[in-house]
Design a protein around this motif. Structure first.
Motif, PDB file in Angstrom:
ATOM      1  N   VAL A  81       0.843  -1.205   0.000  1.00  0.00           N
ATOM      2  CA  VAL A  81       0.000   0.000   0.000  1.00  0.00           C
ATOM      3  C   VAL A  81       0.874   1.251   0.000  1.00  0.00           C
ATOM      4  O   VAL A  81       0.608   2.223  -0.705  1.00  0.00           O
ATOM      5  CB  VAL A  81      -0.938   0.051   1.227  1.00  0.00           C
ATOM      6  N   GLY A  82       1.935   1.194   0.808  1.00  0.00           N
ATOM      7  CA  GLY A  82       2.841   2.338   0.882  1.00  0.00           C
ATOM      8  C   GLY A  82       3.383   2.701  -0.486  1.00  0.00           C
ATOM      9  O   GLY A  82       3.380   3.872  -0.881  1.00  0.00           O
ATOM     10  N   GLY A  83       3.811   1.695  -1.229  1.00  0.00           N
ATOM     11  CA  GLY A  83       4.329   1.941  -2.570  1.00  0.00           C
ATOM     12  C   GLY A  83       3.258   2.530  -3.464  1.00  0.00           C
ATOM     13  O   GLY A  83       3.492   3.486  -4.214  1.00  0.00           O
ATOM     14  N   PHE A  84       2.052   1.977  -3.329  1.00  0.00           N
ATOM     15  CA  PHE A  84       0.917   2.442  -4.129  1.00  0.00           C
ATOM     16  C   PHE A  84       0.633   3.917  -3.843  1.00  0.00           C
ATOM     17  O   PHE A  84       0.429   4.715  -4.757  1.00  0.00           O
ATOM     18  CB  PHE A  84      -0.296   1.573  -3.776  1.00  0.00           C
ATOM     19  N   LEU A  85       0.643   4.286  -2.571  1.00  0.00           N
ATOM     20  CA  LEU A  85       0.359   5.670  -2.189  1.00  0.00           C
ATOM     21  C   LEU A  85       1.506   6.596  -2.578  1.00  0.00           C
ATOM     22  O   LEU A  85       1.289   7.715  -3.030  1.00  0.00           O
ATOM     23  CB  LEU A  85       0.110   5.775  -0.677  1.00  0.00           C
ATOM     24  N   MET A  86       2.741   6.114  -2.393  1.00  0.00           N
ATOM     25  CA  MET A  86       3.884   6.974  -2.684  1.00  0.00           C
ATOM     26  C   MET A  86       3.996   7.280  -4.164  1.00  0.00           C
ATOM     27  O   MET A  86       4.481   8.341  -4.549  1.00  0.00           O
ATOM     28  CB  MET A  86       5.175   6.358  -2.139  1.00  0.00           C
ATOM     29  N   ARG A  87       3.532   6.351  -4.987  1.00  0.00           N
ATOM     30  CA  ARG A  87       3.560   6.628  -6.433  1.00  0.00           C
ATOM     31  C   ARG A  87       2.498   7.646  -6.844  1.00  0.00           C
ATOM     32  O   ARG A  87       2.416   8.037  -7.993  1.00  0.00           O
ATOM     33  CB  ARG A  87       3.400   5.327  -7.213  1.00  0.00           C
ATOM     34  N   GLN A  88       1.651   8.070  -5.891  1.00  0.00           N
ATOM     35  CA  GLN A  88       0.721   9.166  -6.178  1.00  0.00           C
ATOM     36  C   GLN A  88       1.179  10.456  -5.528  1.00  0.00           C
ATOM     37  O   GLN A  88       0.480  11.460  -5.561  1.00  0.00           O
ATOM     38  CB  GLN A  88      -0.663   8.820  -5.644  1.00  0.00           C
ATOM     39  N   GLY A  89       2.310  10.411  -4.858  1.00  0.00           N
ATOM     40  CA  GLY A  89       2.843  11.632  -4.267  1.00  0.00           C
ATOM     41  C   GLY A  89       2.593  11.753  -2.773  1.00  0.00           C
ATOM     42  O   GLY A  89       3.008  12.717  -2.155  1.00  0.00           O
ATOM     43  N   TYR A  90       1.888  10.777  -2.166  1.00  0.00           N
ATOM     44  CA  TYR A  90       1.725  10.795  -0.715  1.00  0.00           C
ATOM     45  C   TYR A  90       2.915  10.090  -0.082  1.00  0.00           C
ATOM     46  O   TYR A  90       3.761   9.552  -0.771  1.00  0.00           O
ATOM     47  CB  TYR A  90       0.438  10.067  -0.313  1.00  0.00           C
ATOM     48  N   TYR A  91       2.946  10.062   1.262  1.00  0.00           N
ATOM     49  CA  TYR A  91       3.987   9.311   1.949  1.00  0.00           C
ATOM     50  C   TYR A  91       3.390   8.189   2.766  1.00  0.00           C
ATOM     51  O   TYR A  91       2.262   8.286   3.239  1.00  0.00           O
ATOM     52  CB  TYR A  91       4.800  10.231   2.859  1.00  0.00           C
ATOM     53  N   SER A  92       4.189   7.131   2.932  1.00  0.00           N
ATOM     54  CA  SER A  92       3.776   5.991   3.730  1.00  0.00           C
ATOM     55  C   SER A  92       4.369   6.129   5.129  1.00  0.00           C
ATOM     56  O   SER A  92       5.427   6.715   5.313  1.00  0.00           O
ATOM     57  CB  SER A  92       4.264   4.715   3.051  1.00  0.00           C
ATOM     58  N   ALA A  93       3.674   5.551   6.139  1.00  0.00           N
ATOM     59  CA  ALA A  93       4.147   5.656   7.519  1.00  0.00           C
ATOM     60  C   ALA A  93       5.430   4.859   7.723  1.00  0.00           C
ATOM     61  O   ALA A  93       6.220   5.150   8.609  1.00  0.00           O
ATOM     62  CB  ALA A  93       3.067   5.171   8.479  1.00  0.00           C
ATOM     63  N   VAL A  94       5.632   3.824   6.910  1.00  0.00           N
ATOM     64  CA  VAL A  94       6.847   3.025   7.018  1.00  0.00           C
ATOM     65  C   VAL A  94       7.519   3.018   5.639  1.00  0.00           C
ATOM     66  O   VAL A  94       7.426   2.038   4.906  1.00  0.00           O
ATOM     67  CB  VAL A  94       6.519   1.576   7.457  1.00  0.00           C
TER      68      VAL A  94
END
Lengths: 287, 424
Positions: free
Chosen positions: B335-348
């Motif tokens: 999920v983190g990777g998925f979110l980060m590829r939209q410009g958000y950041y992951s908690a880990v």
């Protein structure tokens, strides 16, 4: 049993009861509910039953309320005057200048074509047209009428009223056209024979006979404009407010009691306006 | 307001789940677990940002149980979390919403010892400090409402108590969006929003709780007001802020105010507005139309926000185990990777690295120039080779946060003042 049905009072009541029940359930009850809730209290995320005047106190003492109501009246008044002028002219043309009934019907239907789309789409389609780099500005610049784009075309009172007039003129045309078509043409001939000029016929015969239509159209336009919130929000770019927007803001923030109080005040105001209008014409008698 | 709920889970399914949970603990055989968990349905609701269907699909694939997502606007989310605790299992909410909702007792504290990657969660959500040297920003900083005293606790505690209120999932730093082609000079400060040079070409968002923060960033940058805490203003500070903005509004500084994502995109793309408060994906949407748009880093810093998932107090048994399973999976990287590829950041972030290409990781996280075309998870190109992310690396951006989205003690007063500003 048969004797019961012969009782005229009872049958009268029975015949009236379905409509009365429908109105009571879908009109009176919801309004009562709004009135009741307007005395409730609210926290940030819940509402609780109470009987307090806080909502009204805040509403009636806030300088914003007065300003917003004045703004709402301004929109209603200007829109009413413009739709009346345009609507009367269109109806007059259809009723007295177009002779053949086929053409009358055809042209009348033409007027309704914009209503085949949703009114939000009709409203929003003005935005790219009036924008800074929109069609209106680029055309005027290419004609050399202006050098700089006109900023007041969009997100201003001008654009709000333009949209209102565009959306609601038909509500004026229809009832006025309807009353005009009922005018006995021999009255106009008689006025002609008596030596009245065209203008005199208009002011002394046609306008007085069109009063019920004008009044019904006015009630439509005034109530629609005073209750609107979405047109004002989009066409003013959220920069102007009317009463409807106050209510919708409150609802978005879960302040239902305060929204209900504003709605009650708006309802009373609109009823007062309509009451005043009805004093000028007895619609029931004229119809 | 929409209150759309997806049908599906009934009380019965939950009860079956709970009963099965009892059975599973009585006969701890892995086979029973594996089969029963397939019957579990968890109902998650939250704002649109992280309620993504792709996540629900992947949960079904990886974990076997069903996740139902409902997206609502943040006002409706707050209301539902506070008043309808039985209508959800997992609440995906922002930290400032947590500050409002946690005291109602509708969410349960989470045992950090059951969270596998707890030690790798970014410092912002634990001690409040991104790096040991960082200072903590104003507003509702996530760590300040991130921990409670123990199971059943309705309070917030400052230290890492081992019981978390929300597990952080997604966060970002917001700033002003600009049209560099129409401005033609560097923009460095929040004060530019009220610069008369952009008269009739500026915009601010008409969502009071966020709009007031952007307004405060501007007033502080202008040197007009020194705030004690921008995230918790006094009445006097609110009055002063709104006075400055009302004056600017009357002078015709603003072209429009926006309330929805699409409005902000249209205002910017059409050139009606050249500088305005904006959200990161809106910038991308403008860029994808081929129009230059920059998410301009400003010297006073960012206004930041963060969200996390909380568990309903009603969750227990097998469903609760499934929820922990889900949280651990959430932090495990995909999920983190998925979110980060939209410009958000992951908690880990470090677990997400395995799910991103080196180029993606370099561009989104490290602030390096892209070595190849960067695409979003849907495959649309977001940046070309050589481009650098606006604002640079994770530490540059999240290290420059000036204020977190917040809910003020004077919230109702602020809302009324905001309405006056809009009506002025």
């Amino acid at each position: 049993m048969a004797a019961l049905f012969r009782n005229r009072h009872l049958t009268g009541w029975l015949l009236a009861s379905p409509l009365a029940a429908v109105l009571a359930f879908f009109l009176v009850l919801p309004i009562l509910m709004i009135v009741v809730v307007s005395f409730w209290g609210a926290t940030e995320f819940s509402i609780y039953p109470a009987f307090e005047f806080d909502n009204y106190h805040f509403l009636l003492t806030s300088p914003v309320t007065l300003q917003v109501f004045l703004n709402t009246f301004k929109y209603a008044l200007v829109t009413w005057a413009l739709t009346l002028g345009i609507g009367f002219a269109v109806a007059y043309f259809l009723a007295f200048h177009v002779r053949s009934q086929t053409w009358q019907i055809a042209l009348f239907l033409l007027c309704t074509i914009p209503f085949w789309t949703s009114n939000i789409i009709r409203m929003i389609s003005w935005i790219p047209f009036l924008g800074r780099n929109g069609l209106a500005n680029s055309t005027l610049i290419s004609w050399g009428v202006i050098d700089e784009p006109l900023e007041w075309l969009l997100f201003s009172d001008f654009s709000v009223i333009l949209a209102f007039v565009h959306l609601y003129t038909l509500f004026m045309v229809v009832p006025i056209f309807n009353t005009m078509m009922r005018i006995d043409r021999s009255l106009i001939e008689a006025a002609n024979d008596a030596g009245a000029s065209g203008f005199q016929i208009l002011t002394n015969v046609i306008i007085p006979l069109c009063k019920p239509g004008i009044m019904i159209g006015s009630i439509f336009v005034v109530t629609l404009v005073m209750g609107d919130f979405i047109t004002v929000r989009f066409m003013s770019g959220s920069q102007s407010a009317n009463v409807g927007r106050l209510i919708s803001n409150d609802i978005a923030l879960l302040q239902y009691p305060s929204a209900a109080a504003t709605a009650v005040i708006l309802l009373v105001t609109v009823l007062m306006v309509i009451g005043t209008l009805l004093r000028f014409v007895d619609i029931r008698k004229e119809l | 307001m929409t209150q759309a709920t997806k049908p599906g889970l009934s009380r019965r399914t939950l009860l079956t789940g709970a009963a099965a949970g009892v059975a599973a603990s009585a006969f701890p055989a892995p086979m029973i677990w594996a089969q029963n968990i397939k019957d579990i349905t968890l109902r998650q609701f939250g704002t649109g940002v992280s309620n993504l269907n792709e996540v629900a699909q992947k949960v079904k694939e990886d974990l076997g149980f069903t996740l139902e997502m409902t997206a609502l606007d943040s006002d409706a989310v707050t209301q539902r979390a506070a008043t309808q605790p039985k209508s959800f299992d997992i609440a995906d909410i922002e930290y400032w919403i947590c500050k409002k909702v946690w005291p109602t007792g509708n969410l349960q504290a989470m045992d950090t010892s059951k969270i596998k990657n707890y030690d790798k969660i970014v410092g912002i959500f634990r001690s409040g400090k991104l790096t040991p040297e960082s200072t903590i920003a104003q507003g509702t900083a996530p760590h300040s409402v991130g921990f409670t005293s123990g199971p059943g606790g309705k309070d917030f505690v400052a230290e890492e108590s081992g019981w978390m209120t929300l597990i952080p999932t997604i966060y970002n730093a917001d700033t002003l969006g600009i049209r560099p082609d129409l401005i033609g000079r560097p923009i460095e400060s929040w004060t530019e929003l009220l610069n008369p040079e952009f008269k009739g070409k500026a915009s601010i968002l008409d969502i009071s709780s966020i709009g007031i923060m952007d307004a405060a960033m501007v007033c502080e940058a202008m040197g007009e007001i020194a705030y004690g805490d921008k995230g918790n203003m006094t009445r006097e500070e609110i009055d002063k802020t709104m006075a400055i903005f009302t004056e600017a509004k009357k002078a015709g500084q603003f072209r429009a105010f926006w309330k929805t994502f699409d409005e902000s995109v249209n205002l910017m793309a059409s050139g009606e507005v050249v500088i305005q408060s904006m959200w990161s994906p809106a910038i991308t949407a403008v860029k994808s139309r081929g129009i230059p748009c920059v998410y301009q880093p400003l010297k006073e810093g960012y206004r930041s926000w963060g969200g996390g998932i909380g568990l309903s107090a009603n969750l227990s048994g097998l469903a609760l185990d499934a929820a922990y399973e889900y949280i651990n999976w959430y932090l495990s990287g995909w999920v983190g990777g998925f979110l980060m590829r939209q410009g958000y950041y992951s908690a880990v972030p470090e677990t997400s690295k395995d799910f991103m290409s080196e180029n993606e990781w370099g561009y989104w996280f490290e602030g390096k120039p892209a070595t190849d075309t960067i695409t979003n998870p849907q495959g649309q190109p977001m940046a070309q080779a050589g481009d650098v992310r606006d604002g640079g690396s994770f530490y540059d951006r999240m290290g420059a946060v000036a204020c977190w989205n917040a809910v003020m003690d004077e919230n109702q007063y602020m809302v009324r003042k905001w309405n006056e500003f809009i009506a002025a």
